[in-house]
Design an enzyme around this catalytic site. Sequence first.
Site, PDB file in Angstrom:
ATOM      1  N   LYS A 197      66.754   5.463  21.596  1.00 17.75           N
ATOM      2  CA  LYS A 197      66.028   6.418  20.758  1.00 17.75           C
ATOM      3  C   LYS A 197      66.880   7.665  20.490  1.00 17.75           C
ATOM      4  O   LYS A 197      67.050   8.088  19.349  1.00 17.75           O
ATOM      5  CB  LYS A 197      64.709   6.810  21.414  1.00 17.75           C
ATOM      6  N   ARG A 257      58.431   1.530  26.596  1.00 23.41           N
ATOM      7  CA  ARG A 257      57.885   0.250  27.058  1.00 23.41           C
ATOM      8  C   ARG A 257      56.872  -0.327  26.074  1.00 23.41           C
ATOM      9  O   ARG A 257      56.368  -1.431  26.293  1.00 23.41           O
ATOM     10  CB  ARG A 257      57.276   0.416  28.446  1.00 23.41           C
ATOM     11  N   GLU A 342      55.524   1.674  35.424  1.00 23.19           N
ATOM     12  CA  GLU A 342      56.000   2.921  34.828  1.00 23.19           C
ATOM     13  C   GLU A 342      54.851   3.701  34.209  1.00 23.19           C
ATOM     14  O   GLU A 342      54.862   4.927  34.168  1.00 23.19           O
ATOM     15  CB  GLU A 342      57.073   2.636  33.773  1.00 23.19           C
ATOM     16  N   HIS A 373      56.829 -22.863  45.583  1.00 21.10           N
ATOM     17  CA  HIS A 373      57.773 -23.237  46.635  1.00 21.10           C
ATOM     18  C   HIS A 373      58.536 -22.021  47.139  1.00 21.10           C
ATOM     19  O   HIS A 373      59.586 -22.172  47.777  1.00 21.10           O
ATOM     20  CB  HIS A 373      58.741 -24.307  46.109  1.00 21.10           C
ATOM     21  N   LYS A 501      68.331  10.052  37.297  1.00 18.45           N
ATOM     22  CA  LYS A 501      69.362  10.212  36.266  1.00 18.45           C
ATOM     23  C   LYS A 501      70.116  11.526  36.455  1.00 18.45           C
ATOM     24  O   LYS A 501      71.346  11.589  36.361  1.00 18.45           O
ATOM     25  CB  LYS A 501      68.729  10.177  34.878  1.00 18.45           C
TER      26      LYS A 501
END
Length: 537
Positions: A197, A257, A342, A373, A501
């Site tokens: 973005k 998202r 989130e 399994h 970050k």
Amino acid sequence: MLIHTPIWFELGQHAQRLQATSLRLLFEHDSQRFQCFSVQAPEIFADFSKNLIDPEVWPVLMQLARQQGVEAKRDSMFRGESINSTEKRPVLHTALRCPKTQTSHPEVHQVLERMKIFCDQVRSGEWRGYDGQPITDIVNIGIGGSDLGPQMVCTALHLFGHSRLQMHFVSNVDGHDLSEVLSKVRPGSTLFIVASKTFTTEETLANARSARAWFLASGASQIEKHFVAVSTNEQEVRAFGIDPDRMFPFWDWVGGRYSLWSAIGLSIMLQIGPKQFDEFLAGAHAMDQHFAMAPLETNLPVIMGLLEVWGRNFLGYHSRSIAPYHHALRFFPSYLQQLDMESNGKRVARDGTVLPYQTGAVVWGQTGTNGQHAYFQLLHQGSDIIPVDFIACVQPRHDLLEQHEKLLANCMAQSQALAFGKTAEEVAHDMNAAGISREDVETLLPHRTFPGNRPSTVLLLSALTPRSLGALIALYEHKVMVCGAIWDINSFDQWGVELGKVLARRVQQMMQGEAIAMDASTQGLWNTIQTLKNKTS
């Protein structure tokens, strides 16, 4: 405060009552249970009868939704009000799939038309690389919502894909990710989509710069034929060397998202084509309409959201497993991890006060029958009760029909086994009938007993198509919104991803020799890394 309301107290009383019974007894006492607790929504049939609910608690849960203003908050979202309060912006991913004849956002369809023209050029072979070759490989470079959604959808809908085009996805700043993809493609026939973005996302730009360097080092030219951008930052796109005419924009009211419906879905449209992409949007829009208009009692996103709140806050469930019984949906659990965790991994209310109750659960899973399994042992006999969402498709897109029958049988059997288990009496009867000695029966009995009473919801799609997948994704988007509305949290920001970050930039500065104070652990790790580097150099 929510926990001090009469409805919250009443739900607590119902939880104590229902935890003293079992799903076996609930089914035995109500021959109409399946009919009462199943619903048909666009493209999806849902059976939620194997959840620990009954006709007494169900209307109280509906009252909880009304008390918490789910309908009003839903309507505010559709009207485009700024429900993302911390970022002061609307939440309008639903506008991305609204038909052109109904939209109040014509800019969405202007971008879609540009995408369609470009995709038709690439898919037809009209768009060619610097040396005249048609494009054979698409490399989507993004991270988070710019990667998880498109990769999941392209994998799920690969049978609708173009025969010439191969899709690749790079997200991890770990160079192994990009180098593996670059080893499979040729510069002259590869198209890179750089999806960010702001066009400043560090991981994405690191991979994009390395991809550009690889392209130019090969002797290739005309970068504008091989790199396009999905972004809102024309200045940075131009500085990178991408023609602004090949920048496909989206808007700040599109959360990462929730962005696969926007230009972030360019890789999806390149794979399945504009017509099928329209079908994908149409399936999501149908679910939007259902969420917007269906009464709460038959509104599938509301139902699933209430079941999540019921399990999380009243029955003590800490996580939810997603089990798609379709190989093409193997990335769907990972996609839902971001969408759900989130969005609702928040500890404070919309007004900033610390919440006295639990919010978002851990979401995890794997495709069936592989999961059977692996982790299903814990689901059946572990000390924690973990609800499961089973997702299955009635019609396969292959001709191995006997195998598909086995797949569906396994899906239904696992849901059945979780709900009803196997009592000690049943286990003893079977072992006695098999001629096992009395001593061995007594020894093995506790190990072979299944407690049951473990909830699940089964979602059935007629087939996995662009339309049904669009509806399925939109269902979970709206379910997340319902949970957030009830918990009074902002499901549409993600401040929790920012701190790491910021600190990563500081750590990198330290690694480059700057005098930056660090905690003893981080400094010790860096010292150890340097020591190990010296040993192996």
